[in-house]
Design a protein around this motif. Sequence first.
Motif, PDB file in Angstrom:
ATOM      1  N   PHE A  18      -7.251  32.753 -51.594  1.00 57.15           N
ATOM      2  CA  PHE A  18      -7.640  33.741 -50.588  1.00 57.15           C
ATOM      3  C   PHE A  18      -6.675  34.920 -50.506  1.00 57.15           C
ATOM      4  O   PHE A  18      -6.735  35.731 -49.589  1.00 57.15           O
ATOM      5  CB  PHE A  18      -7.776  33.073 -49.216  1.00 57.15           C
ATOM      6  CG  PHE A  18      -8.847  32.017 -49.176  1.00 57.15           C
ATOM      7  CD1 PHE A  18     -10.188  32.369 -49.290  1.00 57.15           C
ATOM      8  CD2 PHE A  18      -8.515  30.679 -49.057  1.00 57.15           C
ATOM      9  CE1 PHE A  18     -11.181  31.399 -49.258  1.00 57.15           C
ATOM     10  CE2 PHE A  18      -9.507  29.704 -49.031  1.00 57.15           C
ATOM     11  CZ  PHE A  18     -10.845  30.057 -49.137  1.00 57.15           C
ATOM     12  N   ASN A  19      -5.756  34.998 -51.461  1.00 54.36           N
ATOM     13  CA  ASN A  19      -4.785  36.088 -51.537  1.00 54.36           C
ATOM     14  C   ASN A  19      -3.995  36.239 -50.234  1.00 54.36           C
ATOM     15  O   ASN A  19      -3.855  37.324 -49.687  1.00 54.36           O
ATOM     16  CB  ASN A  19      -5.472  37.404 -51.910  1.00 54.36           C
ATOM     17  CG  ASN A  19      -4.493  38.423 -52.435  1.00 54.36           C
ATOM     18  OD1 ASN A  19      -3.423  38.065 -52.935  1.00 54.36           O
ATOM     19  ND2 ASN A  19      -4.827  39.696 -52.325  1.00 54.36           N
ATOM     20  N   LEU A  20      -3.476  35.112 -49.733  1.00 54.11           N
ATOM     21  CA  LEU A  20      -2.689  35.086 -48.505  1.00 54.11           C
ATOM     22  C   LEU A  20      -1.199  35.050 -48.845  1.00 54.11           C
ATOM     23  O   LEU A  20      -0.818  34.682 -49.952  1.00 54.11           O
ATOM     24  CB  LEU A  20      -3.035  33.838 -47.677  1.00 54.11           C
ATOM     25  CG  LEU A  20      -4.500  33.664 -47.273  1.00 54.11           C
ATOM     26  CD1 LEU A  20      -4.710  32.296 -46.650  1.00 54.11           C
ATOM     27  CD2 LEU A  20      -4.898  34.745 -46.301  1.00 54.11           C
ATOM     28  N   THR A  21      -0.370  35.423 -47.879  1.00 55.86           N
ATOM     29  CA  THR A  21       1.079  35.314 -48.073  1.00 55.86           C
ATOM     30  C   THR A  21       1.660  34.161 -47.270  1.00 55.86           C
ATOM     31  O   THR A  21       2.773  33.728 -47.524  1.00 55.86           O
ATOM     32  CB  THR A  21       1.792  36.611 -47.657  1.00 55.86           C
ATOM     33  OG1 THR A  21       1.462  36.888 -46.306  1.00 55.86           O
ATOM     34  CG2 THR A  21       1.418  37.764 -48.571  1.00 55.86           C
ATOM     35  N   GLU A  22       0.870  33.661 -46.303  1.00 52.73           N
ATOM     36  CA  GLU A  22       1.358  32.577 -45.461  1.00 52.73           C
ATOM     37  C   GLU A  22       0.189  31.819 -44.859  1.00 52.73           C
ATOM     38  O   GLU A  22      -0.840  32.412 -44.525  1.00 52.73           O
ATOM     39  CB  GLU A  22       2.227  33.166 -44.345  1.00 52.73           C
ATOM     40  CG  GLU A  22       2.901  32.152 -43.474  1.00 52.73           C
ATOM     41  CD  GLU A  22       3.834  32.830 -42.486  1.00 52.73           C
ATOM     42  OE1 GLU A  22       4.934  33.231 -42.890  1.00 52.73           O
ATOM     43  OE2 GLU A  22       3.438  32.939 -41.316  1.00 52.73           O
ATOM     44  N   ILE A  23       0.361  30.499 -44.745  1.00 52.95           N
ATOM     45  CA  ILE A  23      -0.650  29.659 -44.110  1.00 52.95           C
ATOM     46  C   ILE A  23       0.067  28.536 -43.373  1.00 52.95           C
ATOM     47  O   ILE A  23       1.098  28.051 -43.834  1.00 52.95           O
ATOM     48  CB  ILE A  23      -1.675  29.116 -45.134  1.00 52.95           C
ATOM     49  CG1 ILE A  23      -2.865  28.482 -44.415  1.00 52.95           C
ATOM     50  CG2 ILE A  23      -1.027  28.158 -46.112  1.00 52.95           C
ATOM     51  CD1 ILE A  23      -4.047  28.199 -45.337  1.00 52.95           C
ATOM     52  N   GLU A  24      -0.477  28.172 -42.224  1.00 54.07           N
ATOM     53  CA  GLU A  24       0.138  27.135 -41.403  1.00 54.07           C
ATOM     54  C   GLU A  24      -0.909  26.091 -41.041  1.00 54.07           C
ATOM     55  O   GLU A  24      -2.048  26.428 -40.714  1.00 54.07           O
ATOM     56  CB  GLU A  24       0.711  27.774 -40.137  1.00 54.07           C
ATOM     57  CG  GLU A  24       1.603  26.868 -39.345  1.00 54.07           C
ATOM     58  CD  GLU A  24       2.285  27.622 -38.205  1.00 54.07           C
ATOM     59  OE1 GLU A  24       2.111  27.190 -37.058  1.00 54.07           O
ATOM     60  OE2 GLU A  24       2.960  28.630 -38.482  1.00 54.07           O
ATOM     61  N   TYR A  25      -0.501  24.822 -41.096  1.00 55.12           N
ATOM     62  CA  TYR A  25      -1.401  23.716 -40.796  1.00 55.12           C
ATOM     63  C   TYR A  25      -0.720  22.802 -39.792  1.00 55.12           C
ATOM     64  O   TYR A  25       0.433  22.418 -39.973  1.00 55.12           O
ATOM     65  CB  TYR A  25      -1.721  22.958 -42.093  1.00 55.12           C
ATOM     66  CG  TYR A  25      -2.456  21.656 -41.887  1.00 55.12           C
ATOM     67  CD1 TYR A  25      -3.813  21.637 -41.601  1.00 55.12           C
ATOM     68  CD2 TYR A  25      -1.783  20.444 -41.993  1.00 55.12           C
ATOM     69  CE1 TYR A  25      -4.487  20.432 -41.416  1.00 55.12           C
ATOM     70  CE2 TYR A  25      -2.449  19.244 -41.821  1.00 55.12           C
ATOM     71  CZ  TYR A  25      -3.801  19.237 -41.530  1.00 55.12           C
ATOM     72  OH  TYR A  25      -4.452  18.050 -41.351  1.00 55.12           O
ATOM     73  N   THR A  26      -1.424  22.448 -38.711  1.00 54.36           N
ATOM     74  CA  THR A  26      -0.871  21.563 -37.688  1.00 54.36           C
ATOM     75  C   THR A  26      -1.835  20.405 -37.466  1.00 54.36           C
ATOM     76  O   THR A  26      -3.044  20.612 -37.308  1.00 54.36           O
ATOM     77  CB  THR A  26      -0.661  22.316 -36.364  1.00 54.36           C
ATOM     78  OG1 THR A  26       0.116  23.479 -36.617  1.00 54.36           O
ATOM     79  CG2 THR A  26       0.036  21.449 -35.343  1.00 54.36           C
ATOM     80  N   ASP A  27      -1.278  19.190 -37.428  1.00 56.75           N
ATOM     81  CA  ASP A  27      -2.068  17.992 -37.157  1.00 56.75           C
ATOM     82  C   ASP A  27      -1.205  17.028 -36.362  1.00 56.75           C
ATOM     83  O   ASP A  27      -0.246  16.465 -36.895  1.00 56.75           O
ATOM     84  CB  ASP A  27      -2.529  17.355 -38.474  1.00 56.75           C
ATOM     85  CG  ASP A  27      -3.395  16.125 -38.258  1.00 56.75           C
ATOM     86  OD1 ASP A  27      -4.168  16.107 -37.284  1.00 56.75           O
ATOM     87  OD2 ASP A  27      -3.301  15.193 -39.090  1.00 56.75           O
TER      88      ASP A  27
END
Length: 145
Positions: A18-27
């Motif tokens: 997705f041509n992103l520079t940052e992604i965050e995942y919370t669970d």
Amino acid sequence: MKINKETIKELSEYLNEFNLTEIEYTDKDTKIKVSKTSATVTTAAAPIHAISATENSKNDITKQQSTSGTKVTSPIIGTAYHAPEPGAKKFVEIGKKIKKGDTVMIVEAMKTMNHVPSTADGVVKEICVEDGQPVEFGQTIIIVE
């Protein structure tokens, strides 16, 4: 705590997909943040800025070495103005005779207008900054001969 490598790998793939520079995942109690920097952009931007700064300092040094006279410098960092208000008569112009203590420019910092006095009697030889230009502490703003 066990690191879920599969989740990190999946998030990393999303960055590229997705041509992103940052992604965050919370669970629940787990929070994973994956980011990347574009090496091309970073390396290209830094040298251009460095070259520009180097060229400007070379120009300033050349200008200062080739110009004789008394240099009136900015006492603070701010924005230099040639007149007390827009459209008003300028404090100094090239060729104008001035006395020590005469206001040569205003440097505005944090909404405070600071009058910069001449440090010598003489004739204005050069105005080194444009009206509305940012100035640094100690930067030459005019030269009096």
